[in-house]
Design a protein around this motif. Sequence first.
Motif, PDB file in Angstrom:
ATOM      1  N   ALA A 171     -24.397  16.958 -24.946  1.00 51.81           N
ATOM      2  CA  ALA A 171     -25.615  17.124 -25.739  1.00 51.81           C
ATOM      3  C   ALA A 171     -25.875  15.894 -26.615  1.00 51.81           C
ATOM      4  O   ALA A 171     -27.019  15.432 -26.754  1.00 51.81           O
ATOM      5  N   LEU A 172     -24.820  15.346 -27.197  1.00 51.65           N
ATOM      6  CA  LEU A 172     -24.941  14.137 -28.010  1.00 51.65           C
ATOM      7  C   LEU A 172     -25.433  12.969 -27.159  1.00 51.65           C
ATOM      8  O   LEU A 172     -26.313  12.197 -27.583  1.00 51.65           O
ATOM      9  N   GLU A 230     -29.145  13.098 -26.525  1.00 49.64           N
ATOM     10  CA  GLU A 230     -29.936  12.772 -27.709  1.00 49.64           C
ATOM     11  C   GLU A 230     -30.044  11.262 -27.929  1.00 49.64           C
ATOM     12  O   GLU A 230     -31.046  10.759 -28.452  1.00 49.64           O
ATOM     13  N   PRO A 286     -31.148   8.639 -34.292  1.00 47.17           N
ATOM     14  CA  PRO A 286     -32.525   9.143 -34.447  1.00 47.17           C
ATOM     15  C   PRO A 286     -32.938   9.489 -35.865  1.00 47.17           C
ATOM     16  O   PRO A 286     -34.138   9.486 -36.175  1.00 47.17           O
ATOM     17  N   ARG A 307     -32.105   6.576 -24.405  1.00 46.63           N
ATOM     18  CA  ARG A 307     -33.471   6.057 -24.412  1.00 46.63           C
ATOM     19  C   ARG A 307     -33.507   4.762 -23.608  1.00 46.63           C
ATOM     20  O   ARG A 307     -32.461   4.204 -23.282  1.00 46.63           O
TER      21      ARG A 307
END
Length: 382
Positions: A359-360, A363, A147, A366
């Motif tokens: 958590a990674l 993120e 990101p 998508r």
Amino acid sequence: MSETQRQFSLVAGEASGDLLAGLMLDGLQARWPTMKAAGIGGPQMLSRGFESWWPQEKLAVRGYVEVLRHYAEIAGIRRQLKARLLRESPDIFIGVDAPDFNLDLEAGLRSRGIRTAHFVCPSIWAWRPERVEKLRAAADHVLCIFPFEPELLAKHGVAASYVGHPLANVIPMVPDQAAARVALGIDGDATVVALLPGSRRSEVRHIASRFFAAAALMMKAQPSLQFIAPVLPNLRADVEQALEAAGMTGRVTLLDGRSHAALAACDVTLIASGTATLEAALFKRPMVISYHMNSLTWNLVMRHKQLQPWVGLPNILSGEFVVPEVLQDAATPQALADATLEWLAAPDKVHALQQRFCALHAELLRDTPTLCADAIQKVLEG
């Protein structure tokens, strides 16, 4: 040519690029159902109807010294490929990773009017920052898997889109360890160590013997341990030779590919630095990251162009050493064995690491195939 008859050309130079390109092809085929795609690719791409003009293995060479040994053949393939693409003039050429091969090819095609995209931003934030100049000349658009990359590239005048990391879509948020063990014929109560010494022949030759010698030491310390190692078919002979040299023939279960099943099934992995380390993180597995290459390559190039203190993707993305890295001369069998066994003795530390990896994963998750198609459509319409 109508929108439903697009001609795409892709080059993916290794197993990880093949996976990325396969997911991209899913998005392209959904957007343009009658599209055709050809170039250089592997089994994931071939399963989607891709036409590979050369075997992908021809490009799967790593390290400056190793590349020099194969330079004439690789350069010859690139010349022939460029000539064919200039004749056939696809709607767009998409280089998937493999920047040493693809960026020069993209620049040559773009200068002759062929649209280009590059899938996976070269790690200019980790090492070799000069590559951003090559990237600006080579690609009309860059598809980024992390990101923070589009903003970085924008500062250098490079158009880019974040498409998520395709692996985050492939790997479940909660891996089914029990099912993976059943599929691999592994006892559900066993303590399993997965050994992943790399997907290139040069990696296997430098790393596998160290990993298998470390496995022998681990087995001596804990005789009940079970070892598994996913192996690409074309590398099986090299791996078997390294097993024999370490006295571990028959003590490590070799899997035909199936690296994801191995990571899902294991309790800890000893793993070569590269995309596989991110796969291990997405499987929420504790790991020891290692690497060893030709000493000339390491001393003259890698040590002087590294911009961050980490080489493993889980550590780079976390901004700290969440897993150990045991590299080059430090990568002795004893050091590798000790670091791997430490995870098995620290369940609380493993649990905390798994929360970081969840958590990674979130993120990076998508709709990558669709976002890839959106970005390519922008280039085609631009």
